[in-house]
Design an enzyme around this catalytic site. Structure first.
Site, mmCIF file in Angstrom:
data_model
loop_
_atom_site.group_PDB
_atom_site.id
_atom_site.type_symbol
_atom_site.label_atom_id
_atom_site.label_comp_id
_atom_site.label_asym_id
_atom_site.label_seq_id
_atom_site.Cartn_x
_atom_site.Cartn_y
_atom_site.Cartn_z
ATOM 1 N N LYS A 1 -15.776 8.935 4.912
ATOM 2 C CA LYS A 1 -14.456 9.578 4.831
ATOM 3 C C LYS A 1 -14.604 11.097 4.822
ATOM 4 C CE LYS A 1 -12.429 5.623 2.469
ATOM 5 N NZ LYS A 1 -12.272 4.927 1.187
ATOM 6 N N ARG B 1 -11.422 -13.499 14.316
ATOM 7 C CA ARG B 1 -12.703 -14.141 14.647
ATOM 8 C C ARG B 1 -12.743 -15.601 14.165
ATOM 9 N NH1 ARG B 1 -17.370 -10.598 12.499
ATOM 10 N NH2 ARG B 1 -16.250 -11.172 10.624
ATOM 11 N N VAL C 1 -6.148 -5.319 5.202
ATOM 12 C CA VAL C 1 -5.304 -4.269 5.799
ATOM 13 C C VAL C 1 -4.339 -4.855 6.827
ATOM 14 C CG1 VAL C 1 -5.289 -2.024 6.964
ATOM 15 C CG2 VAL C 1 -7.163 -2.598 5.417
ATOM 16 N N GLY D 1 -8.958 -6.745 -3.417
ATOM 17 C CA GLY D 1 -8.922 -6.269 -2.031
ATOM 18 C C GLY D 1 -9.179 -4.773 -1.898
ATOM 19 N N GLY E 1 -6.473 -0.943 -0.998
ATOM 20 C CA GLY E 1 -5.584 -2.082 -1.190
ATOM 21 C C GLY E 1 -4.705 -2.313 0.023
ATOM 22 N N GLU F 1 -15.105 -3.026 0.045
ATOM 23 C CA GLU F 1 -15.518 -3.425 1.386
ATOM 24 C C GLU F 1 -16.146 -4.814 1.315
ATOM 25 O OE1 GLU F 1 -15.032 -1.204 4.131
ATOM 26 O OE2 GLU F 1 -13.866 -0.365 2.501
HETATM 27 N N1 HSE Z 1 -13.233 0.133 0.022
HETATM 28 C C1 HSE Z 1 -12.378 1.236 0.207
HETATM 29 C C2 HSE Z 1 -12.124 1.889 -1.142
HETATM 30 C C3 HSE Z 1 -11.092 0.806 0.845
HETATM 31 O O1 HSE Z 1 -12.426 1.252 -2.159
HETATM 32 O O2 HSE Z 1 -11.653 3.021 -1.190
HETATM 33 C C4 HSE Z 1 -10.204 1.922 1.311
HETATM 34 O O3 HSE Z 1 -10.835 2.707 2.284
#
Ligand code: HSE
Length: 394
Positions: free
Chosen positions: A198, A39, A15, A180, A296, A183
Site C-alpha cells: 500500500k 474459480r 470484497v 474478513g 472488511g 488476507e
Molecule cells: N488485509 C487487509 C487489511 C485488507 O487487513 O488491511 C484491506 O486491504
C-alpha cells in the site's frame, strides 16, 4: 459509453460480496453486474443470481457488453493477467489488488494510456479512506514532505485486542480472519507486506516515484511478545504498525514499514480495531490526518463502488507527480530511534548502534532502546527474521 455501466467482476470473496451488497443499496449508481467470474465451482454465493456466474474469464474479458472490469481476486499473478488483458481489450478497470499493483503499476499505467482506458484502485489502499483520490486531486503539488500511518486493518485489530482486552495474539489473528479483515495468507498482514504494498502505491501518488518492494525495509508484529507489550504499557505507549514514506531531501526519499511505540499525542494512538489512519505532512500546512475503516467487506466494497461511480464520468488518475519529482531516489540512509527485544545478547552482537539510551538485561528478556541507521537493520534483516526479534521505532 452506455447509460448504464455494465460490470464484470473477477472474484466473489469478501470484497466482491461487499461490493454486490453496497451496489444494491446505492440507488444513484447507474451500473449493473453482468457477470461474475469465480474459480471454485458448486459454492453458494449470496447476493447475486446463479445465472451471472461464470468460470471462464473470456466471458468477461471478451464480452462486448461489459464496459468495466472489477478485479477483486487475491492471486496477484492471476490478477495481473486479468487486468492487463482487460486494458488491452479496452475496458476500464477497478482493482483492489495491492500486491499486483505495487509490482506492476509502472507497466499498467503505460498500458492504460496506450489503450485509452482507465485503471483506478482506491480500494487497494486503506479500505474506505479516499486517500488516492485526495493525493491525486488535492495534494497535486510537491508540498508533501511525508506520508505515514496505519495501513493494515488486521494488524491494528490484533494490536487493539491484545492491548485493550488482553486477547492472545493467535486468537486475535483468527478473529481478524473470521471477520474478513485478513488476507488469505495473513502473514502478509502481520509481517508488514500488505502495508508495504500500500505504501508503494501511495508513494506513486504522493511523490511520483515507483519504489521496488525489495528496496524497502519491512518488519511487522508477528514477533511481538507479551514482554514487549508490558514494556510498551509501562512506558505509556501503544504499538501501531506504521508505513512511512519521507522525503529526506530534494533528491532522496525513504520508505519503511515497522511497528511504532506511539504516545497519546500521536494521531494513531486512538486508531483502534480495523481502522486505518494516514498522516500527511506538508511544507506549509503541517499535518493533516485521514481516518476510516481500513478492511472488511463493506468498507472495501464502498471504495470499489466509489471507483465505479467515478468511471461513470470517465475519471482517470493523471499522475501529475510523476513529472514533478522524477529525480527522487530511494535511500535507506536514515537514523532511527528504536526499541529492540531479544532473548540473549549474542543475537544482536553485530548490530552497530549509533547510541544506546536504555538497556535492560535479565535472564529471560532483554531490550535496548537506542539510535541505529536503517541500513544496519537491513544488513541484519536475516537475523531479525531468524531470531524473531521484535523491533519498534519510537
Ligand atoms: N488485509 C487487509 C487489511 C485488507 O487487513 O488491511 C484491506 O486491504
Amino acid at each position: 459509453m452506455n447509460n448504464i455501466l455494465n460490470i464484470g467482476i473477477f472474484g466473489y470473496g469478501t470484497v466482491g460480496e461487499g461490493l454486490a451488497h453496497v451496489l444494491k443499496n446505492s440507488e444513484g449508481i447507474k451500473s449493473q453486474i453482468k457477470k461474475v467470474c469465480v474459480r471454485t465451482k458448486n459454492k453458494e454465493r449470496n447476493g447475486i443470481p446463479q445465472s451471472i456466474i461464470t468460470y471462464n474469464a473470456d466471458d468477461i474479458l471478451k464480452n462486448k457488453d461489459i464496459d468495466l472490469v472489477a478485479e477483486l481476486i487475491d492471486d496477484d499473478n492471476e490478477a495481473y493477467r486479468i487486468v492487463k488483458q482487460a486494458l488491452i481489450n479496452k475496458k476500464n478497470v477497478v482493482s483492489a489488488n495491492k500486491k499486483m499493483l505495487a509490482q506492476h503499476l509502472q507497466e499498467l499505467i503505460k498500458l492504460q494510456k496506450k489503450h485509452e482506458v482507465s485503471l483506478i484502485y482506491e480500494a487497494s489502499s486503506c479500505g474506505s479512506i479516499p486517500i488516492i483520490r485526495n493525493l491525486e486531486e488535492y495534494y497535486d503539488n510537491d508540498l508533501i514532505q511525508s506520508l505515514s500511518g496505519i495501513m493494515n486493518g488486521s494488524s491494528n485489530y490484533i494490536l487493539s485486542k491484545i492491548f485493550n482486552e488482553n486477547t492472545e495474539y493467535s486468537k486475535a489473528l483468527k478473529d481478524a480472519q473470521k471477520l474478513g479483515f485478513a488476507e488469505t495468507d495473513p502473514s502478509s498482514d502481520v509481517e508488514g507486506y500488505d502495508t508495504l504494498y500500500k505504501l508503494i502505491i501511495l508513494t506513486v501518488h504522493a511523490f511520483g516515484v515507483f519504489i521496488k518492494s525489495d528496496e524497502v525495509f519491512n518488519t511487522g508484529i508477528s514477533n511481538l511478545k507479551a514482554y514487549d507489550i508490558k514494556i510498551a504499557k509501562q512506558k505509556g505507549f501503544k504499538i501501531r504498525l506504521i508505513g512511512q514514506s519521507t522525503k529526506l531531501d530534494d533528491s532522496k526519499i525513504n520508505l519503511h514499514v515497522c511497528p511504532k511505540f506511539v504516545d497519546s499525542k500521536d494521531q494513531s494512538y486512538n486508531v483502534e480495531d480495523h481502522y486505518n489512519g494516514i498522516s500527511i505532512n506538508g511544507k506549509f500546512y503541517d499535518n493533516q490526518f485521514m481516518y476510516g475503516k481500513g478492511a472488511g467487506a463493506h468498507p472495501t466494497g464502498s471504495a470499489v463502488l466509489s471507483d465505479i461511480s467515478a468511471l461513470e464520468y470517465n475519471y482517470k488518475y493523471e499522475y501529475k507527480k510523476l513529472n514533478l519529482n522524477s529525480n527522487l531516489e530511494h535511500s535507506n540512509n536514515l537514523r532511527l530511534h528504536i526499541y529492540i527485544s531479544f532473548t540473549n545478547f549474542d543475537q544482536i552482537k553485530n548490530f552497530n548502534f549509533i547510541e544506546i539510551n536504555e538497556q535492560f538485561k535479565s535472564s529471560e528478556h532483554n531490550y535496548i532502546i537506542g539510535k541505529i541507521n536503517l541500513t544496519e537493520l537491513i544488513k541484519h534483516k536475516h537475523i531479525i527474521e531468524k531470531e524473531k526479534l521484535f523491533i519498534a521505532t519510537i
